[in-house]
Design an enzyme around this catalytic site. Structure first.
Site, PDB file in Angstrom:
ATOM      1  N   ILE A 106       1.149  -1.447   0.566  1.00  0.00           N
ATOM      2  CA  ILE A 106      -0.001   0.314  -0.027  1.00  0.00           C
ATOM      3  C   ILE A 106       1.327   1.167   0.073  1.00  0.00           C
ATOM      4  O   ILE A 106       1.824   1.171   0.764  1.00  0.00           O
ATOM      5  CB  ILE A 106      -0.864   0.212   1.172  1.00  0.00           C
ATOM      6  CG1 ILE A 106      -1.909   1.118   1.722  1.00  0.00           C
ATOM      7  CG2 ILE A 106      -0.213  -0.548   2.725  1.00  0.00           C
ATOM      8  CD1 ILE A 106      -3.337   1.410   2.476  1.00  0.00           C
ATOM      9  N   SER A 107       0.423   2.056  -1.180  1.00  0.00           N
ATOM     10  CA  SER A 107       1.177   3.085  -0.922  1.00  0.00           C
ATOM     11  C   SER A 107       1.567   4.606   0.341  1.00  0.00           C
ATOM     12  O   SER A 107       0.480   3.591   1.423  1.00  0.00           O
ATOM     13  CB  SER A 107       1.513   4.075  -2.637  1.00  0.00           C
ATOM     14  OG  SER A 107       1.049   3.713  -3.753  1.00  0.00           O
ATOM     15  N   ALA A 108       2.357   5.105   0.165  1.00  0.00           N
ATOM     16  CA  ALA A 108       2.435   5.559   1.466  1.00  0.00           C
ATOM     17  C   ALA A 108       1.257   6.990   1.546  1.00  0.00           C
ATOM     18  O   ALA A 108       0.982   7.548   0.631  1.00  0.00           O
ATOM     19  CB  ALA A 108       4.046   6.737   1.053  1.00  0.00           C
TER      20      ALA A 108
END
Length: 366
Positions: free
Chosen positions: A200-202
């Site tokens: 999951i992206s930042a």
């Protein structure tokens, strides 16, 4: 990537290191040797405090060490880069001390992209490069103590990543804690592994993409999230387009699709999932999801070697797509389709994402 490529308009830029060779008229006449370490500050100096100079910027941090490489949703360790950066600072400063250059200032220019905590406030009372390195080391990853979703969003607002009321409201409504694995601090500004060689992206990358797509996520519009992963951004899209719109997530790992549906059912987007204006499907995201096309907004959460033609075809005239493109060197590209069907593309920033590939290639190491 050198400093000349960083636009002043980027509010959350990458940390960058460069030599600033300033040659004011007095220095040119008398040839005095000036060396000064300029510490990072939260605000640029006022114009009255800066002498009129001619400035040449030389970036000596090679692109493969650029901090943009540890943003996006890459699995690389950000902490490993931290040690590299601090050592580069100390070594280069030592070189400056012993080389007879006309260097008025060695500007350690930290820009806010992957490590916003560096600019939490003024840095003062430090003695020499070693003390600076220690202080930066202590502050580099500040923000890890954020304990609520609201605090995370406020932190992103403080650094100019979240700039609109709508994006702020949506990110506050969709609690990131529902979308990260158990036991992982949910609000730290870093990508998080979610299994199956995916992440999951930042939070700052989610916020950046929401800001870039905001005008194309109005009530009643259609949005496609390619590589939807945990379902976080798909849920945000659904709240922005509302029940009269359509938000579609496509993910080629069936297990992730199943878990993302459970995540969304815990979130504020659960009613939209139940009534059908939000849906998540198993499929090859490179082919989009033609059933609900065309889309006003398309987000791609993994880096493509080149922009997939199917996604351009499914983009509505007047719509926008945000997609990371590249292999080793990646750029976040903004693709706008004009009302006449013509395509305009520009680079927003350098990033580092996991690759957009086939299910078999993604799971090859498992």
């Amino acid at each position: 990537m050198n400093l000349t490529q960083i636009s002043p308009s980027l509010r959350y830029c990458a940390p960058s290191i460069g030599l600033y060779f300033n040659t004011p008229s007095s220095l040119r006449r008398h040839r005095h040797r000036h060396r000064r370490l300029r510490l990072p500050t939260a605000l640029p100096p006022t114009t009255s405090s800066v002498p009129k100079t001619t400035t040449t910027i030389i970036s000596f941090l090679p692109r493969f060490l650029n901090p943009h490489f540890v943003t996006g949703n890459c699995l690389l360790s950000r902490m490993e880069f931290q040690g590299i950066l601090i050592r580069v600072v100390c070594v280069v400063y030592s070189i400056l001390v012993y080389f007879p250059w006309d260097v008025q200032s060695f500007h350690y220019d930290i820009r806010r992209h992957t490590c916003p905590g560096v600019l939490d406030g003024q840095v003062s009372s430090l003695n020499g490069p070693a003390s600076e390195a220690v202080e930066i080391d202590k502050r580099f990853w500040s923000g890890s103590g954020i304990g609520t979703n609201k605090e995370m969003v406020e932190n992103l607002q403080n650094y100019g990543v979240v700039r609109s009321k709508k994006v702020s409201e949506v990110m506050e409504s969709v609690d990131r804690a529902f979308f990260v694995p158990d036991g992982v601090p949910p609000y730290v500004d870093t990508p998080v592994p979610i299994g199956y060689n995916a992440t999951i992206s930042a939070p700052h990358m989610h916020a950046t993409c929401l800001q870039l797509l905001e005008k194309h996520l109005q009530p009643g519009m259609r949005a496609l999230d390619v590589g939807s992963g945990t379902g976080y951004l798909t849920a945000c899209f659904a709240l922005m387009v509302g029940p009269e719109g359509r938000a579609v997530g496509v993910e080629h790992i069936p297990e992730l699709v199943a878990s993302s549906i459970k995540n969304i059912e815990k979130s504020a987007a659960a009613p939209l999932l139940k009534e059908g204006s939000l849906s998540v499907h198993v499929g090859d995201g490179r082919q989009g999801w033609a059933e609900c096309a065309p889309y006003d907004a398309i987000h791609v959460g993994a880096a493509a070697a080149e922009i997939p033609p199917a996604l351009i075809d499914q983009l509505k005239p007047g719509g926008r797509m945000v997609i990371p493109v590249g292999n080793i060197f990646q750029d976040l590209k903004v693709v706008d389709k004009d009302t006449d069907g013509s395509i305009n593309i520009h680079d927003e920033t350098s990033v580092r994402y996991v690759p957009l590939t086939s299910r078999e290639a993604q799971l090859g190491d498992n």
